[in-house]
Design a protein around this motif. Structure first.
Motif, short mmCIF file in Angstrom:
data_model
loop_
_atom_site.label_atom_id
_atom_site.label_comp_id
_atom_site.label_asym_id
_atom_site.label_seq_id
_atom_site.Cartn_x
_atom_site.Cartn_y
_atom_site.Cartn_z
N PRO B 390 0.84 -1.20 0.00
CA PRO B 390 0.00 0.00 0.00
C PRO B 390 0.87 1.24 0.00
CG PRO B 390 -0.03 -1.09 2.13
CD PRO B 390 0.74 -1.95 1.22
N PHE B 395 -1.80 -3.34 -4.04
CA PHE B 395 -2.17 -3.89 -2.74
C PHE B 395 -3.66 -4.16 -2.68
CE2 PHE B 395 -2.57 -4.57 1.63
CZ PHE B 395 -3.58 -3.77 2.13
N PHE B 399 -5.48 -7.70 -2.40
CA PHE B 399 -6.34 -7.94 -1.25
C PHE B 399 -7.68 -8.51 -1.69
CE2 PHE B 399 -7.13 -7.08 3.18
CZ PHE B 399 -8.50 -7.00 3.26
N ALA B 418 -0.15 -15.15 0.11
CA ALA B 418 0.48 -14.07 0.86
C ALA B 418 1.98 -14.32 0.99
CB ALA B 418 -0.17 -13.93 2.23
N THR B 422 5.22 -12.16 -0.44
CA THR B 422 6.42 -11.77 0.29
C THR B 422 7.66 -12.16 -0.49
OG1 THR B 422 5.17 -12.24 2.28
CG2 THR B 422 7.52 -11.85 2.53
N PHE C 139 -9.13 -2.99 7.31
CA PHE C 139 -8.47 -2.84 6.02
C PHE C 139 -7.52 -1.65 6.07
CE2 PHE C 139 -8.11 -3.41 1.54
CZ PHE C 139 -7.91 -2.15 1.03
N PHE C 142 -4.56 -2.42 8.26
CA PHE C 142 -3.58 -3.26 7.60
C PHE C 142 -2.79 -2.47 6.58
CE2 PHE C 142 -1.78 -7.23 6.73
CZ PHE C 142 -1.60 -7.35 5.37
N MET C 143 -3.48 -1.57 5.88
CA MET C 143 -2.82 -0.76 4.88
C MET C 143 -1.74 0.11 5.51
SD MET C 143 -4.62 1.40 1.95
CE MET C 143 -4.05 3.06 2.15
N GLU C 146 1.35 -1.93 6.60
CA GLU C 146 2.32 -2.21 5.56
C GLU C 146 3.13 -0.97 5.19
OE1 GLU C 146 1.68 -5.23 2.75
OE2 GLU C 146 1.70 -6.13 4.74
N VAL C 147 2.45 0.19 5.16
CA VAL C 147 3.18 1.42 4.86
C VAL C 147 4.26 1.64 5.89
CG1 VAL C 147 2.98 3.92 4.76
CG2 VAL C 147 1.28 2.53 3.68
N ALA C 180 1.59 -11.39 6.31
CA ALA C 180 0.85 -12.45 5.63
C ALA C 180 -0.05 -13.16 6.63
CB ALA C 180 1.80 -13.43 4.97
N LEU C 183 -2.92 -10.98 7.52
CA LEU C 183 -3.90 -10.89 6.44
C LEU C 183 -4.84 -12.08 6.44
CD1 LEU C 183 -4.85 -9.42 3.91
CD2 LEU C 183 -3.25 -10.77 2.61
N ILE C 186 -7.25 -11.65 9.32
CA ILE C 186 -8.26 -10.61 9.10
C ILE C 186 -9.32 -11.10 8.13
CG2 ILE C 186 -8.65 -8.37 8.06
CD1 ILE C 186 -6.14 -7.38 9.20
#
Lengths: 181, 490, 505
Positions: B390, B395, B399, B418, B422, C139, C142-143, C146-147, C180, C183, C186
Motif C-alpha cells: 500500500p 495492494f 487484497f 500471501a 512476500t 483494512f 492493515f494498509m 504495511e506502509v 501475511a 492478512l 483478518i
C-alpha cells in the motif's frame, strides 16, 4: 569528619522518641508502633559487647604490642581460631562465590550458549529458509532448458495431467449424483 | 454496425497507417505514431459512447455488454500506453527498431481482434479471434530480426500451435456434445449434460464425461495464453527475445486476452462445471504463482525476471475463478486494470533503459536513483505496486483477489498467496536495492525525458496510485460485474 | 480535515516540503518544525480527548468507545471504511510516537548523505505508524501497517552500517511474513462474521459484536497473535531484531525499537485479544510461556554481546517480551502494564539508541572491548546512559518500574481461566530477568564508561552538543515524569482497557 559524626550521633540519640508512626500511617495506627523491648534490649547489648571487645582487642592497652609484632592478642585469637579464621577474614568467600557463579556458571553455561543459540540456530533457521528458497529457484530455472522439445513435452504432460484432474473431478461428482442447475 | 464502431475505427486507422507509410515514403515516421494514437483515442471515444450497452449483432455472434466494455477499455489503454513509449525503441540512436508503419499496423490489428474476442459469442468466431490475436504476436516477438528474436518468435509459435491445437480439439468435443456453436446455447447444453451416445439428452452435469474431457483440453489452451504452469514455458524465452516494447505488450495484452478467453470459457461455457472446479483452479494457481515467484529469485536478466513476475501475477489472477459471483469478476477485472497500468509504467522506464544502455541485467540498474532520480522513483513505485504494497493499487487488487479465495474457505491458499507475495517482494526489492543502494557505474548517464513517454508514464503511475485509493473505479467495475453475472445466470 | 487525519498526514505533508526544499540544510529544520508542530497537535488532541472521554466512558463498556471519529465510506460494496478514532490506548501510543519522531529528527541532525530522502522516508514511515494507531477499520489498519514496514528497507539499506543489505532484507521479509499471517487472520474474521450476520464489514467494533465460533477462535487467534508478535519480537520470531537494529542508523533504530515494535503489542491487544476473547483464553498460557522465554532469553543473550547495538537490541527483545507477557496475562493489571511498558520502553529505547548513536559518532566503534573510561571524556552522555540503563532495569522513579510492576503483578494475580500456578511460576521467572538486566546493564556500561581510558584516541572526544542535550533531556524527563507521576498516563489508558477486559468475561 568528627563534627558531622557528632551531629549525627546527637540526633540519633533523640530521634527514636519522635512518634513518626503518627505522621506516616494512613488511618488507624497499627498495633506495633512504639518500641519492641524484646528486640531492642538484646540487640543493644550485643552491640555494646562488640564495642567493648573490639576496644579490648584492638584498643589502647593492647595497641602498642600489636603494632610491633606478631604475638599480640588479636593474632593469638586468630591463631586459636585455626582454619576457621581465613574463612571469616575473606567474608566467607561470598564475593568469590558470587563471581564464580556468575562468570563461570551463568555466563559460560547460560548466557554464552543463549547468544550462540540465537546467532546460529534461530538466525540459522531464517538463513536456511533463504538458502532453500534460492535452491528451489535454481531448480525451477533449470527446468527452462531453452529447448523447444522440453517445452513441448511439459505442455503435453501438463495437458494429460489436467485431463486426469478433470476426469477425477467428474468421477467425484458422480459419487454425489450431481443435479446442479 | 454501430456496436462495432470502436473496432471499425481501429481497422480504418490501421489501414490508413499502412497506406500513408507506403505513399509518403520520405516523411517523418513519427506522424504514423500520432495517427495510431489518434485512432486509439477515437475508438475509445466510441467505446465510451456506447459503454455498457447490452446488445448483439451479426446474428448473435458479436455481443457487447458491461464487462466487454471494460475489457475493451483495458486493451485500448494497454495499447495506448505501450505506443506512448514505443518511440524509445524506434527513434533511438542505438540499434533502433525498424519498420514502424508495419509495426503499428500489426499492433492495431491485434488490438482489434482482441476486442472482437471478448465480444465473440460463437465458438468459431471465438477461435478465429483467438488465432488472429495470437499469431501477429509471434511476428511482433521476432520483430528485431536477430537470431535471438527469431528464436523467441519461433518458440512462441510452436508452443502456441500446441495450445491452439488442444483448444481446438476441446472445442470440437464441445460441438460434438451439444451440437451448438453459439456460446449461450452451448452452455445450456453443457448444463444439462448434452447428448449421450445414442442421441439421448441426459440430465445433470455428471451426465457426460466428455464435457470434463473437453474442459481439460480447453484448460491447456487457456494455460498457454494465461501462462499457467506447466503451459508457460514459452514465456521466459519469448519475453527475453522480443524487443522490449513487445515484451511490455505481451505481458499485459496477451494476458488480458487470456483472461478474456478464460472469462468466456469458464464463466460462460463451463459455468455450471466451474462450481466444482475449485480444486483444479487452486492447484493451477498455486503451481503458477510458486513457480513464477521462486524462479524469479535468482534471475539476473531483467526481461526474464519480468517474465517470471508476470507468470506469478497470472497465478494470483487465476485465483479469481474460485467463485462464480460478482465479486470474483470484479476482483479479476480490477486486478487486470491495475496490473496493466503498473506493468506498463515499469516497462516504459525499462524499455528506455535497456535501449540506451544495451544492458539487460539487473546489475545494469546500479545507482539508477542517482543518475535518474525521477525515473527511479517511478520504477520503485511500479515495483511496489506489483509486490502489493500500500498505498498502491496493487495492494488493493491483491487484497480483493485473496478475499475471493478466503470467501470460499480456501484459507491455505490465501496463506500461500500471501507468502508468495512476500517472496516476490524479495526480487522486486533487489531491483530497488540496485537502484538506490548501489553506486552507479561510471558509464551510466541520465536518460532523456521524452514528452510522450513521460505523459504515458505519468498517466500509468498516477493510475496505479489513484485506482487503489479512489473507490469509484472499483465500484463501477462492480456494477458492471453485477449486471454481467445477472446476464449469465439464466 | 479532521484532527485525526491531520495527525496522520502532517508528517506526510512535512515530507513533501522536505522533498521540495531547495537547500540541503533547510531540510532538517523543516523536519524539525513539522515534527514540533506535530507534538503540539498531539498535545491538543490529548486535551480534547481527555475532556470528552473521561465523561463518556465507563468501566462496564463492552465496545471500545471511540472519540474524535472520522468516518467515510470507502469501498462500500465490501464494507471498507475510512474510519479513524482515538481511545486511551491509541492516544498514549500517539504521544509516544510524536515524542520519538521529534527526538529522532533531533538525533539525526548530523546526517550528511542524501539528507532529503532520509527525512522524507522517516516521515513517511511515521505516517504509517500514526495511521495504524488511529485506524479502526481493519483494512485501513492493515494498509497503514504495511506502509509502516516498507520504508525500513531503504532506510537501513542506504543509511545503515555493517551488513546492512542483509539486515534490511531479513527485517523486511520477516515482517512481511508477519503481515501475511495477519492478512489471513483478518480475512478469516471478515468472512466468518459476514457469513454469520449477513453484513460484511471490516470495522473493528462491528466485528467485535459478532461472537466467533470456537473453532475459528482457536486457529485464528494464534495466527494473528504470532503475526503481530513477529513485529513485537515474540520468541522465536525475533531474529530480525538484533541484526536490524544493529545495522540501522540512529533515528531509524529509535523509531523502530521505540515505536514500530509497539505496533506488534498494540495489534495483539487491539485485534487478537479484543476480537477473539475465547481464543485468547485458550492460548493465554502458551503465549505467556513464549514471552517468558523472550524476557529471559533476551536478557541472557545481552550479557555476552560485544557490540553495543546488539546489546541494546537484545535488551529490546527482552523488554518487548514484557509487553506481550502483559497482554498474555489477560487481566486488568497486565493490560495496563503492557501499555505502560509500550510507552516506557519506547521512550527508553529511543534514549538508548540515540545515545549509542552519539557515542558511535565520536568513537566510530560499537565494540565494547574497544571502549573504556569514556565517562572522563563525555560526562553528560555517560550520565544519560546510566539513567537509561537504570530505567531499563526498572529502577523506581522512572517509568520502567511502573510498567514492569503492573505486568508482574498482573502475571501473579493470574486470570480466572487458566491455572494460577503456571502463571505464577512464569511471572517469577520473568521477574528474575530484572536481575539479569541489572547484570548486563551495569557490566556493559561499566566496561564502556568506567575505568581507565581504553583507547588514547578517545581522550579528545567532545561531550554532548546542544541538540544532543536537548534530545536526551526530553527523553529522560518523559521517563521521569511517568515514573514519578504515572497517574496521568494510567488514567489516560485506564477506561479504554475495560472493553477488552469485559469481553473476556
Amino acid at each position: 569528619m568528627v563534627f558531622p559524626l557528632l551531629v549525627l550521633g546527637l540526633l540519633s540519640c533523640g530521634t527514636g522518641f519522635i512518634p513518626f508512626a503518627h505522621f506516616v500511617s494512613i488511618g488507624k495506627l497499627e498495633a506495633h508502633s512504639g518500641i519492641n523491648w524484646a528486640v531492642a534490649i538484646p540487640g543493644t547489648l550485643v552491640a555494646l559487647l562488640g564495642l567493648f571487645l573490639s576496644w579490648y582487642v584492638y584498643g589502647k592497652i593492647q595497641g602498642e604490642q600489636n603494632k610491633n609484632s606478631e604475638g599480640g592478642l588479636s593474632d593469638r585469637i586468630a591463631l586459636s581460631l585455626g582454619s576457621f579464621y581465613p574463612l571469616v577474614k575473606n567474608k566467607f568467600y561470598f564475593d568469590e562465590i558470587y563471581l564464580f557463579v556468575t562468570h563461570k556458571i551463568i555466563f559460560r553455561y547460560v548466557a554464552a550458549p543463549i547468544a550462540w543459540f540465537d546467532k546460529r540456530v534461530v538466525d540459522g533457521t531464517v538463513d536456511l529458509s533463504g538458502w532453500i528458497a534460492r535452491k528451489v529457484s535454481d531448480a525451477f530455472l533449470s527446468l527452462q532448458t531453452g529447448q523447444l522439445q522440453t517445452y513441448g513435452v511439459w505442455f503435453v504432460l501438463g495437458t494429460i495431467f489436467t485431463l486426469i484432474l478433470s476426469v477425477a473431478t467428474y468421477m467425484s461428482l458422480l459419487g454425489f449424483g450431481a443435479y446442479i442447475k | 454496425m454501430r456496436l462495432m464502431a470502436p473496432e471499425i475505427v481501429l481497422i480504418l486507422t490501421a489501414l490508413l497507417i499502412l497506406i500513408v507509410d507506403f505513399v509518403f515514403l520520405r516523411a517523418n515516421k513519427k506522424y504514423l505514431l500520432w495517427l495510431a494514437l489518434t485512432g486509439l483515442t477515437g475508438a475509445t471515444c466510441f467505446l465510451f459512447l456506447d459503454w455498457g450497452l447490452v446488445s448483439t449483432t451479426l446474428g448473435g455472434r458479436f455481443a457487447t455488454d458491461t464487462i466487454s466494455s471494460w475489457f475493451k477499455f483495458v486493451f485500448l489503454l494497454a495499447t495506448f500506453l505501450t505506443l506512448s513509449f514505443s518511440s524509445n525503441s524506434f527513434e533511438s540512436q542505438k540499434k533502433p527498431l525498424t519498420h514502424r508503419g508495419e509495426f503499428l499496423f500489426v499492433m492495431l490489428l491485434t488490438l482489434v481482434v482482441m476486442m472482437f474476442l471478448i465480444s465473440s459469442r460463437d465458438l468459431v468466431s471465438l477461435y478465429v479471434s483467438l488465432e488472429l490475436a495470437t499469431i501477429p504476436l509471434f511476428g511482433l516477438t521476432a520483430w528485431e530480426r536477430t537470431e535471438k528474436s527469431s528464436e523467441a518468435g519461433f518458440k512462441y509459435l510452436a508452443i502456441g500451435a500446441l495450445g491452439s491445437g488442444f483448444l481446438l480439439y476441446g472445442m470440437g468435443l464441445l460441438y460434438g456434445i451439444t451440437g451448438q456453436t453459439d456460446l449461450n446455447l452451448l452452455s445450456s447444453g453443457l448444463a444439462f449434460g448434452g447428448m449421450m451416445p445414442g442421441g439421448v439428452v441426459s440430465e445433470g452435469i455428471a451426465g457426460n464425461p466428455a464435457t470434463w474431457f473437453a474442459l481439460g483440453l480447453v484448460m491447456a489452451g487457456l494455460g498457454f495464453k494465461l501462462t499457467l504452469f506447466p503451459f508457460h514455458m514459452w514465456a521466459p524465452d519469448a519475453y527475453d527475445g522480443a524487443p522490449t516494447v513487445v515484451t511490455a505488450y505481451l505481458s499485459v495484452a496477451s494476458k488480458a486476452t487470456g483472461l478474456a478467453l478464460a472469462f468466456l470459457f469458464l464463466f460462460q461455457i463451463f459455468s455450471v462445471q466451474l462450481a466444482s472446479m475449485n480444486t483444479i483452479i487452486a492447484i493451477f494457481a498455486t503451481a503458477t504463482m510458486t513457480l513464477g515467484n521462486f524462479a524469479a529469485i535468482k534471475q539476473t536478466n531483467l526481461k526474464r525476471l519480468m517474465a517470471y513476475s508476470s507468470i506469478s501475477q497470472a497465478g494470483y489472477l487465476f485465483m479469481g475463478f474460485l467463485g462464480r459471483d460478482q465479486m470474483s469478476v470484479q476482483a479479476m477485472v480490477y486486478y487486470m486494470l491495475v496490473y496493466v497500468v503498473t506493468n506498463l509504467a515499469l516497462f516504459s522506464i525499462l524499455t528506455l533503459h535497456i535501449q540506451e544502455s544495451g544492458n539487460e541485467e539487473v546489475k545494469g540498474l546500479s545507482g539508477f536513483s542517482r543518475t535518474n532520480p525521477l525515473y527511479a522513483f517511478a520504477l520503485m513505485l511500479a515495483l511496489f505496486g506489483l509486490a502489493g504494497i500500500p498505498p498502491l493499487s496493487g495492494f488493493v487488487g491483491k487484497f480483493f483477489l485473496f478475499s475471493v479465495a478466503a470467501k470460499h474457505g480456501l484459507y491455505w491458499l490465501v496463506f500461500v498467496a500471501a507468502i508468495n507475495s512476500t517472496v516476490s517482494l524479495y526480487y522486486y526489492l533487489r531491483l530497488v536495492r540496485q537502484m538506490y543502494i548501489e553506486d552507479p557505474t561510471p558509464s551510466s548517464k541520465a536518460l532523456a525525458k521524452q514528452p510522450l513517454m513521460v505523459f504515458g508514464l505519468t498517466v500509468a503511475t498516477a493510475a496505479s496510485i489513484l485506482i487503489g485509493l479512489v473507490p469509484q473505479v472499483y465500484e463501477s467495475i462492480g456494477l458492471a460485474a453485477q449486471s454481467w453475472v445477472g446476464l449469465l445466470g439464466r | 480535515m479532521g484532527l485525526l487525519s491531520l495527525l496522520i498526514f502532517l508528517p506526510l505533508i512535512t515530507a513533501v516540503f522536505v522533498v521540495a526544499a531547495p537547500k540541503q540544510n533547510q531540510v532538517r529544520w523543516i523536519a524539525l518544525i513539522g515534527t514540533g508542530l506535530h507534538l503540539a497537535l498531539t498535545a491538543l488532541t490529548t486535551f480534547k480527548y481527555l475532556t470528552e472521554a473521561l465523561a463518556g466512558t465507563s468501566s462496564s463498556d463492552l465496545l471500545t468507545k471511540l472519540f474524535l471519529v472520522e468516518k467515510f465510506d470507502w469501498f462500500s460494496s465490501l464494507g471498507i471504511q475510512y474510519l479513524l478514532g482515538v481511545d486511551g490506548i491509541s492516544m498514549a501510543m500517539v504521544i509516544l510516537t510524536s515524542i520519538i519522531i521529534f527526538t529522532g529528527v533531533l538525533a539525526s541532525w548530523n546526517v550528511e548523505n542524501r539528507v532529503k530522502e532520509f527525512f522524507a522516508l522517516l516521515l513517511v514511515l511515521v505516517t504509517g505508524v500514526f495511521g495504524v494507531f488511529l485506524s479502526f477499520d481493519l483494512f485501513l489498519f492493515f494498509m497503514f501497517y504495511e506502509v509502516a514496514v516498507l520504508p525500513m528497507y531503504l532506510l537501513i539499506g542506504v543509511w545503515g552500517t555493517g551488513p546492512k543489505e542483509y539486515s534490511a532484507m531479513k527485517l523486511t521479509l520477516m515482517l512481511m511474513i508477519g503481515s501475511a499471517f495477519i492478512l489471513v487472520g483478518i480475512l478469516a474474521l471478515y468472512y466468518t462474521a459476514g457469513a454469520g450476520t449477513g453484513h460484511y464489514s471490516f470495522e473493528l467494533n462491528q466485528l467485535a459484536q459478532f461472537k466467533f465460533p470456537q473453532v475459528i477462535q482457536t486457529w485464528v487467534f494464534p495466527i494473528i497473535f504470532i503475526g503481530f508478535g513477529i513485529l513485537g519480537a515474540l520468541y522465536p520470531f525475533h531474529t530480525w531484531s538484533p541484526d536490524g537494529h544493529a545495522s540501522a542508523p540512529t533515528a531509524v533504530s529509535m523509531l523502530h525499537a521505540g515505536v514500530l515494535m509497539k505496533l506488534g503489542g498494540y495489534g495483539a491487544l487491539r485485534v487478537a485479544v479484543y476480537l477473539l476473547p475465547e481464543g485468547a483464553k485458550e492460548w493465554g498460557l502458551f503465549f505467556m510461556a513464549l514471552t517468558t522465554i523472550n524476557i529471559l532469553y533476551g536478557a541472557f543473550g545481552a550479557i555476552k554481546q560485544k557490540d553495543l547495538k546488539f546489546f541494546t537490541a537484545y535488551s529490546s527483545v527482552s523488554h518487548c517480551g514484557v509487553v506481550l507477557f502483559g497482554v498474555a496475562t489477560l487481566n486488568l493489571m497486565g493490560f495496563k502494564g503492557a501499555i505502560l511498558q509500550m510507552f516506557s520502553h519506547g521512550i527508553m529505547t529511543g534514549l538508548f539508541f540515540a545515545l549509542i548513536g552519539m557515542v558511535y559518532g565520536r568513537t566510530h566503534t560499537r565494540q565494547i572491548p574497544e571502549m573504556g573510561g569514556l565517562a572522563k571524556v563525555m560526562p553528560w552522555l555517560s550520565v544519560c546512559f546510566y539513567i537509561a540503563g537504570l530505567a531499563s532495569l526498572g529502577l523506581p522513579g522512572f517509568s520502567g518500574f511502573i510498567a514492569e510492576a503492573h505486568v508482574f503483578m498482573g502475571g501473579f494475580f493470574g486470570n480466572p481461566w487458566s491455572a494460577a500456578l503456571p502463571g505464577r511460576i512464569m511471572t517469577i521467572l520473568a521477574a528474575m530477568s530484572i536481575v539479569v538486566t541489572a547484570v548486563y546493564v551495569l557490566r556493559g556500561l561499566g566496561k564502556v564508561f568506567l575505568g581507565p581510558l581504553q583507547d588514547t584516541h578517545h581522550a579528545h572526544l567532545t561531550d554532548a552538543t546542544f541538540t544532543e542535550k536537548l534530545t536526551t533531556g526530553i527523553l529522560i524527563s518523559t521517563m521521569a515524569v511517568v515514573g514519578i507521576y504515572p497517574q496521568w498516563l494510567i488514567e489516560l489508558i485506564g477506561t479504554s482497557i475495560y472493553p477488552i477486559l469485559n469481553r473476556l468475561h
